[in-house]
Design a protein around this motif. Structure first.
Motif, PDB file in Angstrom:
ATOM      1  N   GLN A  48      40.189  14.097  17.514  1.00 32.44           N
ATOM      2  CA  GLN A  48      38.970  14.537  18.203  1.00 32.44           C
ATOM      3  C   GLN A  48      37.734  14.373  17.322  1.00 32.44           C
ATOM      4  O   GLN A  48      36.672  13.962  17.799  1.00 32.44           O
ATOM      5  CB  GLN A  48      39.107  16.012  18.579  1.00 32.44           C
ATOM      6  N   ALA A  49      37.891  14.695  16.045  1.00 32.28           N
ATOM      7  CA  ALA A  49      36.761  14.596  15.110  1.00 32.28           C
ATOM      8  C   ALA A  49      36.290  13.146  14.982  1.00 32.28           C
ATOM      9  O   ALA A  49      35.083  12.880  14.890  1.00 32.28           O
ATOM     10  CB  ALA A  49      37.162  15.155  13.749  1.00 32.28           C
ATOM     11  N   ILE A  50      37.241  12.199  14.978  1.00 30.87           N
ATOM     12  CA  ILE A  50      36.858  10.777  14.925  1.00 30.87           C
ATOM     13  C   ILE A  50      36.141  10.385  16.218  1.00 30.87           C
ATOM     14  O   ILE A  50      35.114   9.710  16.195  1.00 30.87           O
ATOM     15  CB  ILE A  50      38.096   9.882  14.683  1.00 30.87           C
ATOM     16  N   ALA A  51      36.689  10.834  17.346  1.00 33.66           N
ATOM     17  CA  ALA A  51      36.083  10.496  18.645  1.00 33.66           C
ATOM     18  C   ALA A  51      34.662  11.049  18.772  1.00 33.66           C
ATOM     19  O   ALA A  51      33.818  10.463  19.460  1.00 33.66           O
ATOM     20  CB  ALA A  51      36.962  11.017  19.778  1.00 33.66           C
ATOM     21  N   ALA A  52      34.390  12.147  18.088  1.00 31.95           N
ATOM     22  CA  ALA A  52      33.038  12.719  18.119  1.00 31.95           C
ATOM     23  C   ALA A  52      32.032  11.782  17.448  1.00 31.95           C
ATOM     24  O   ALA A  52      30.857  11.759  17.807  1.00 31.95           O
ATOM     25  CB  ALA A  52      33.031  14.079  17.421  1.00 31.95           C
ATOM     26  N   ARG A  53      32.517  10.990  16.480  1.00 31.32           N
ATOM     27  CA  ARG A  53      31.649  10.035  15.770  1.00 31.32           C
ATOM     28  C   ARG A  53      31.695   8.643  16.390  1.00 31.32           C
ATOM     29  O   ARG A  53      30.837   7.815  16.101  1.00 31.32           O
ATOM     30  CB  ARG A  53      32.093   9.921  14.297  1.00 31.32           C
ATOM     31  N   VAL A  54      32.723   8.385  17.187  1.00 34.27           N
ATOM     32  CA  VAL A  54      32.975   7.031  17.695  1.00 34.27           C
ATOM     33  C   VAL A  54      33.090   7.087  19.221  1.00 34.27           C
ATOM     34  O   VAL A  54      34.168   7.321  19.753  1.00 34.27           O
ATOM     35  CB  VAL A  54      34.278   6.466  17.074  1.00 34.27           C
ATOM     36  N   PRO A  55      31.991   6.891  19.931  1.00 38.09           N
ATOM     37  CA  PRO A  55      32.034   7.029  21.388  1.00 38.09           C
ATOM     38  C   PRO A  55      32.940   6.015  22.085  1.00 38.09           C
ATOM     39  O   PRO A  55      33.359   6.243  23.220  1.00 38.09           O
ATOM     40  CB  PRO A  55      30.577   6.849  21.821  1.00 38.09           C
ATOM     41  N   GLU A  56      33.267   4.912  21.396  1.00 34.40           N
ATOM     42  CA  GLU A  56      34.132   3.888  22.007  1.00 34.40           C
ATOM     43  C   GLU A  56      35.623   4.206  21.822  1.00 34.40           C
ATOM     44  O   GLU A  56      36.475   3.334  22.018  1.00 34.40           O
ATOM     45  CB  GLU A  56      33.806   2.490  21.457  1.00 34.40           C
ATOM     46  N   LEU A  57      35.936   5.455  21.486  1.00 35.99           N
ATOM     47  CA  LEU A  57      37.336   5.844  21.258  1.00 35.99           C
ATOM     48  C   LEU A  57      37.827   6.805  22.336  1.00 35.99           C
ATOM     49  O   LEU A  57      37.202   7.829  22.598  1.00 35.99           O
ATOM     50  CB  LEU A  57      37.466   6.516  19.884  1.00 35.99           C
ATOM     51  N   SER A  58      38.943   6.440  22.976  1.00 34.61           N
ATOM     52  CA  SER A  58      39.700   7.376  23.818  1.00 34.61           C
ATOM     53  C   SER A  58      40.985   7.686  23.063  1.00 34.61           C
ATOM     54  O   SER A  58      41.320   7.008  22.088  1.00 34.61           O
ATOM     55  CB  SER A  58      40.027   6.740  25.168  1.00 34.61           C
ATOM     56  N   PHE A  59      41.748   8.690  23.528  1.00 32.61           N
ATOM     57  CA  PHE A  59      42.940   9.027  22.752  1.00 32.61           C
ATOM     58  C   PHE A  59      44.042   9.648  23.599  1.00 32.61           C
ATOM     59  O   PHE A  59      43.850   9.936  24.791  1.00 32.61           O
ATOM     60  CB  PHE A  59      42.591   9.907  21.548  1.00 32.61           C
ATOM     61  N   ALA A  60      45.186   9.797  22.941  1.00 32.22           N
ATOM     62  CA  ALA A  60      46.381  10.355  23.573  1.00 32.22           C
ATOM     63  C   ALA A  60      46.799  11.607  22.817  1.00 32.22           C
ATOM     64  O   ALA A  60      46.302  11.882  21.723  1.00 32.22           O
ATOM     65  CB  ALA A  60      47.510   9.319  23.544  1.00 32.22           C
ATOM     66  N   VAL A  61      47.751  12.338  23.397  1.00 32.89           N
ATOM     67  CA  VAL A  61      48.385  13.438  22.680  1.00 32.89           C
ATOM     68  C   VAL A  61      49.867  13.439  23.046  1.00 32.89           C
ATOM     69  O   VAL A  61      50.228  13.245  24.205  1.00 32.89           O
ATOM     70  CB  VAL A  61      47.711  14.804  22.978  1.00 32.89           C
ATOM     71  N   GLY A  62      50.710  13.591  22.013  1.00 34.98           N
ATOM     72  CA  GLY A  62      52.149  13.583  22.263  1.00 34.98           C
ATOM     73  C   GLY A  62      52.924  13.724  20.969  1.00 34.98           C
ATOM     74  O   GLY A  62      52.344  13.971  19.905  1.00 34.98           O
ATOM     75  N   LEU A  63      54.245  13.544  21.085  1.00 35.67           N
ATOM     76  CA  LEU A  63      55.132  13.662  19.924  1.00 35.67           C
ATOM     77  C   LEU A  63      56.008  12.416  19.821  1.00 35.67           C
ATOM     78  O   LEU A  63      56.741  12.082  20.760  1.00 35.67           O
ATOM     79  CB  LEU A  63      56.003  14.917  20.024  1.00 35.67           C
ATOM     80  N   HIS A  64      55.936  11.758  18.674  1.00 37.19           N
ATOM     81  CA  HIS A  64      56.687  10.532  18.379  1.00 37.19           C
ATOM     82  C   HIS A  64      58.189  10.845  18.338  1.00 37.19           C
ATOM     83  O   HIS A  64      58.586  11.905  17.856  1.00 37.19           O
ATOM     84  CB  HIS A  64      56.205  10.023  17.013  1.00 37.19           C
ATOM     85  N   PRO A  65      59.032   9.909  18.803  1.00 36.65           N
ATOM     86  CA  PRO A  65      60.475  10.189  18.798  1.00 36.65           C
ATOM     87  C   PRO A  65      61.063  10.483  17.416  1.00 36.65           C
ATOM     88  O   PRO A  65      62.026  11.250  17.298  1.00 36.65           O
ATOM     89  CB  PRO A  65      61.103   8.923  19.408  1.00 36.65           C
ATOM     90  N   LEU A  66      60.487   9.898  16.367  1.00 34.47           N
ATOM     91  CA  LEU A  66      61.015  10.171  15.026  1.00 34.47           C
ATOM     92  C   LEU A  66      60.615  11.554  14.516  1.00 34.47           C
ATOM     93  O   LEU A  66      61.083  11.984  13.467  1.00 34.47           O
ATOM     94  CB  LEU A  66      60.585   9.076  14.039  1.00 34.47           C
TER      95      LEU A  66
END
Length: 261
Positions: A48-66
């Protein structure tokens, strides 16, 4: 020419020192949007902090299988509430199955299906990590597709499967995303898969900081500007102009993730 890098990990330590330069380079390379993946929900605030500085960023949330062993009674509600808390969340993941580095099949399956439930409940696409697990993963997705129909959709990220496996996931309506591995000299099966993907299902990514493409292979890290090398190789393999692949993959990314450029 516009490009979208559909899978990055910019919150990793290796980008902290020269982030502004990395961003300048992706802008110069024509990268107009990026989708930031998520290895575990505790990363959410740093993304989220990166997205606050980078308007061209969308993101996901989840847990990697490893990281499936980190799943607790609360994780499902945490992911669900984080995904609902920010309009820049465009997907759930990365999730999936990985039997190359782990054999905790039951745990991975439980975590995977719980996240498929979150995604279909919230009507968001999924970002799938699949390694040495294509047939098991296909069975799970087929079952969920039968249950949820069009609400189950997503991308097979950093795809490394055979043409036969590629067809399985296209038949389920999934997008197929190629990373720097498609540029590796001995990646014959990945290259064969790239040639058969339907135009409307094709995506590109870096999965940076991992898997830098040729001619940057062996460098300290991969970065979003290098998605252009992936696009160039995909264009060569498919016998199409680079501009066509750029336009196609950008349109497909917007379609899957609901992006507006």
């Amino acid at each position: 020419m516009q490009l979208i890098d559909t899978h990055v990990h910019l919150n990793f330590e290796v980008f902290q020192e020269d982030f502004a330069s990395v961003r300048s380079r992706w802008q110069e390379a024509g990268v107009v949007h990026l989708v930031h993946s998520c290895v575990e929900p505790s990363e959410f605030s740093s993304i989220q902090a990166i997205a606050a500085r980078v308007p061209e960023l969308s993101f996901a949330v989840g847990l990697h299988p490893l990281d499936a062993s980190k799943w607790t009674m609360e994780t499902q509600s945490i992911i669900s509430s984080l995904a609902s808390s920010d309009s820049r969340v465009v997907a759930i993941g990365e999730m999936g199955l990985d039997f190359y580095k782990a054999d905790n099949y039951e745990q991975q399956l439980l975590v995977f299906e719980a996240q498929l439930e979150i995604a279909t409940d919230l009507n968001k696409p999924v970002i799938i990590h699949c390694r040495d697990a294509a047939s098991q993963l296909k069975e799970v997705l087929q079952r969920w597709k039968n249950l949820k129909g069009e609400r189950l959709r997503g991308v097979m990220h950093c795809w490394g499967g055979t043409p036969e496996e590629t067809q399985w996931f296209m038949d389920l309506g999934f997008y197929i995303s190629f990373s720097g591995t498609v540029t590796f000299k001995n990646a014959k099966e990945i290259q064969a898969s790239c040639k058969i993907v339907s135009p409307e299902r094709l995506l590109i990514e870096t999965d940076c900081p991992f898997l830098a493409p040729h001619p940057k292979r062996g460098t300290r890290r991969n970065e979003p500007s290098y998605v252009r090398y992936v696009a160039e190789q995909v264009a060569t393999l498919r016998g199409e102009p680079l501009e066509t692949i750029a336009a196609l993959t950008t349109q497909n990314a917007c379609q899957l993730f609901g992006l507006a450029l």
